[in-house]
Design a protein around this motif. Structure first.
Motif, short mmCIF file in Angstrom:
data_model
loop_
_atom_site.label_atom_id
_atom_site.label_comp_id
_atom_site.label_asym_id
_atom_site.label_seq_id
_atom_site.Cartn_x
_atom_site.Cartn_y
_atom_site.Cartn_z
N THR A 142 33.63 45.66 48.94
CA THR A 142 34.91 45.90 48.74
C THR A 142 35.68 45.61 49.82
O THR A 142 35.65 46.18 50.89
N SER A 187 28.52 51.09 44.37
CA SER A 187 29.71 50.38 44.40
C SER A 187 30.85 51.35 45.06
O SER A 187 30.86 52.41 44.71
N PHE A 189 35.01 51.93 44.76
CA PHE A 189 36.29 51.42 44.17
C PHE A 189 37.42 52.16 45.17
O PHE A 189 37.30 53.32 45.38
N ASP A 191 41.31 52.94 45.23
CA ASP A 191 42.58 52.75 44.50
C ASP A 191 43.67 52.09 45.51
O ASP A 191 43.84 52.32 46.66
N TYR A 197 36.26 55.95 45.47
CA TYR A 197 35.48 56.41 44.47
C TYR A 197 33.93 55.63 44.48
O TYR A 197 34.08 54.44 44.90
N ALA A 251 30.75 49.20 38.53
CA ALA A 251 31.59 48.77 39.33
C ALA A 251 33.11 48.77 38.56
O ALA A 251 33.23 48.87 37.41
N MET A 252 34.09 49.11 39.67
CA MET A 252 35.37 49.24 38.91
C MET A 252 36.58 48.38 39.63
O MET A 252 36.42 48.09 40.80
N ILE A 253 37.54 48.08 39.04
CA ILE A 253 38.94 47.43 39.69
C ILE A 253 39.97 47.94 38.92
O ILE A 253 39.82 48.45 37.50
N ARG A 254 41.32 47.71 39.34
CA ARG A 254 42.27 48.27 38.65
C ARG A 254 43.14 46.94 38.39
O ARG A 254 43.43 46.09 39.08
N TYR A 259 42.10 50.91 34.50
CA TYR A 259 41.18 51.00 35.15
C TYR A 259 40.09 50.34 34.43
O TYR A 259 39.68 50.73 33.41
N PRO A 285 40.60 56.74 36.44
CA PRO A 285 39.21 56.30 36.85
C PRO A 285 38.21 57.15 36.04
O PRO A 285 37.22 56.80 35.92
N SER A 303 29.95 41.48 39.89
CA SER A 303 31.24 42.07 40.29
C SER A 303 32.51 41.52 39.62
O SER A 303 32.43 40.56 38.97
#
Length: 642
Positions: A142, A187, A189, A191, A197, A251-254, A259, A285, A303
């Motif tokens: 990240t 992973s 994340f 923000d 997170y 996994a997360m992205i904005r 989200y 999230p 990813s």
């Protein structure tokens, strides 16, 4: 098509239009939605997966296969991040060759040439630098401003985060204490406001404290909003759409005010270990999340990225067990786009499946078609019929329409050859739909036969058999029996050395009598060595060098939500079997017809019935190879003809 599949569809398939809740303001691009006749109140096909609005792949004419940008070493669980200067940094689980301890890092200015920095210099409690026993699986990267974070699970199974500088991948990374015990696929994340997170597994999440050294709350599990299933509860193999987004690699992205949660799962589409990437979206999230959507077929565990300019992309890094992945244990990049209803899916510019089917195009697009049937006539022309008007003409409209071709490329519409005449049956006031016409040139009779099925709502299906009295494909045709020929659907005439046979349903077969108005002898059931049907619907037969090939249609994977409608086959030296255990023939082929052209090439007809087929509800052809006397092969993408 069968009533069984139709009723299952009505009970289990969830409309794609509710995949994105609260998605107003998105700018949809991509394919346009198909339009059909106005659905009646009980239209069970109003949201069938073959409709364009449910499409996962909609390739452009010039779509190109995804290619690897990283092949220096076999890796899995690839994680790619872009630094502030636009350059790239990559990690993953190193496999088999080279260094296997720690977290290896690579950087590149252009995703073409890569510099290996070796194992990252991670320092922290319990970590011994250079210790080859420190085997870290599925690390992820990240980038947050100038900082670079490595999230990983250490050799004891503890989730940890190591922080360093993105500009100095060869520098030191300070690892946190154990954040979660027994975690995998970790992973991070971060923000827009800097809140971090931790994610792990297939969708567990917990907010971190300010310096990412401990959890700031109890973990929770992310899954689709259960309110979306209030009216249509999934059953059977569709159940995963309710319980999770994926099983690994959360996994997360904005993206703006949305989200996006990504996770992977091996689903079993195409009767293989398809390693697929799923997405869901939410306003926070924690949710509430949309139903999961298959975004990159064969994408593997990887990813998500937001590229320069705001475009979204996903890494492509499938495992080698996925028999239809374009490549494996290398890394590619798949651009994402939004479907008309706002769902994210792979861009129309890219192909992610290695099969001849994936790169082909439909041949008749003037109207929708399902269950296409092609025969080579005695006059040297090819003739085509299929289920029309979306999911079948409703009596008394339409009927069976005929197309003709001299070269299998250009198809000329001849017109209707049947329009609900001479049926010898009273439908009363029931809704009756005409399905699965089959046309066949029978050399022994020097004429064409036409079989078709009619499904009566609330009653079931019946199949009729007609014969051309002129010996021409355009008819006129007469009913051979005076009424319906058999109960059940999907009729298929098959000419063998000892006469003409009629196959229907899930494998029932009988030899026709001389008048063609009934059977000469007993009706039998064609099954494989296990006693199972070779396809639950849409059976067909061809004979090649003394070997009988029985084809049929089956769904694989999460059925109509994300599954594939494939052509299966079995072989036998005897018409009545038993046939070999069923195997996959033409992916996405489903209910179609196998035939040989004038040059000896074999083909299978296809119409596109699942969300990952390259088109939906149009007639096309897939080349098949019967070089091995007991198998049907389909060439790979680069080998496909035209």
């Amino acid at each position: 098509m069968t009533m069984r599949s139709s009723l299952y569809l009505a009970a289990s398939y969830l409309i794609a239009s509710c995949l994105i809740t609260g998605a107003a303001g998105l700018s949809p691009v991509g394919a346009q939605e198909q339009t059909f006749k106005k659905a009646v109140a009980d239209d069970i096909f109003s949201d069938h997966p073959s409709m364009d609005r449910n499409a996962v792949v909609m390739p452009d004419e010039d779509a190109q296969p995804v290619t690897p940008f990283f092949s220096e070493r076999p890796i899995g669980d690839a994680s790619l991040a872009q630094r502030e200067d636009g350059s790239w940094i990559l990690t993953g689980t190193t496999l088999r060759t080279g260094t296997r301890h720690g977290v290896e890092l690579w950087t590149s200015p252009d995703r073409q040439t890569w510099k290996n920095w070796g194992p990252a210099k991670i320092e922290g409690e319990g970590i011994v630098p250079g210790d080859v026993s420190e085997r870290y699986l599925a690390p992820s990267l990240t980038v947050a401003g100038p900082a670079l974070y490595i999230a990983f699970s250490d050799k004891t199974g503890c989730a940890r985060i190591a922080g360093g500088m993105a500009a100095a991948p060869g520098g030191a990374f300070a690892a946190s204490p154990c954040l979660v015990d027994g975690a995998s696929d970790v992973s991070l994340f971060v923000d827009d406001d800097g809140t971090g997170y931790l994610l792990w597994g297939g969708g567990s999440i917990a907010r971190l404290n300010e310096d990412f050294s401990a959890l700031a709350e109890a973990p929770r599990v992310l899954k689709p909003d259960q309110a979306l299933f209030a009216e249509h509860s999934p059953v059977g193999k569709d159940w995963p759409v309710r319980t999770h987004i994926g099983k690994t690699g959360a996994a997360m992205i904005r993206d703006g005010d949305r989200y996006i949660l990504a996770a992977s799962e091996v689903t079993g589409r195409l009767r293989t270990a398809t390693d697929d990437l799923f997405l869901a979206e939410a306003p926070t999230p924690y949710g509430p999340f949309t139903m999961r959507m298959l975004a990159v077929p064969h994408g593997g565990g990887g990813s998500l990225l937001k590229l320069a300019g705001g475009a979204l992309a996903a890494t492509y890094n499938p495992r080698c067990e996925d028999g239809f992945a374009m490549f494996c244990e290398q890394v590619g990049l798949v651009p994402l786009e939004r479907a008309p209803d706002g769902r994210l899916r792979q861009s129309a510019s890219v192909l992610t499946e290695d099969s001849a089917v994936a790169g082909r195009r439909p041949l008749v697009t003037s109207e929708t078609m399902r269950d296409p049937s092609v025969t080579l006539g005695g006059d040297g022309y090819y003739y085509l019929v299929g289920t029309l008007d979306g999911y079948g003409y409703h009596r008394p409209n339409g009927g069976v329409k005929l197309w003709r071709s001299a070269d299998l490329e250009t198809w000329e519409e001849v017109g209707f050859i049947f329009e609900w005449q001479d049926m010898g049956y009273d439908f009363g006031g029931n809704i009756a739909e005409l399905w699965a016409p089959e046309i066949k040139w029978v050399e022994g009779d020097k004429t064409f036969y036409l079989a078709f099925s009619v499904m009566e709502r609330g009653v079931g299906g019946k199949t009729w058999l007609y014969r051309s009295t002129s010996g021409k494909a355009e008819g006129p045709y007469v009913n051979t029996s005076g009424s319906y020929f058999v109960e059940g659907i999907d009729g298929f005439p098959f000419e063998d050395e000892d006469g003409l046979y009629f196959l229907w349903g899930g494998g029932s077969i009988g030899r026709l009598n001389a008048k063609r108005d009934g059977f000469d002898g007993a009706v039998r059931k064609l099954v494989d060595l296990d006693g199972d049907a070779v396809g639950y619907e849409g059976n067909g037969l061809i004979r090649v060098d003394g070997i009988y090939f029985l084809t049929g249609a089956e769904w694989h994977g999460p059925l109509r939500t994300h599954g594939t409608y494939d052509m299966m086959y079995g072989t036998s030296t005897s018409l009545f079997g038993p046939y070999s255990q069923r195997r996959l023939g033409a992916p996405h082929g489903g209910h179609g017809t196998a035939f040989r052209d004038r040059d000896g090439q074999f083909w299978y007809t296809m119409f596109g019935n699942d969300p990952t087929a390259p088109w939906r509800m149009h007639f096309g052809l897939v080349p098949i190879d019967i070089g091995d006397p007991t198998s049907i092969g389909v060439p790979r993408l680069g080998d496909a003809r035209h």
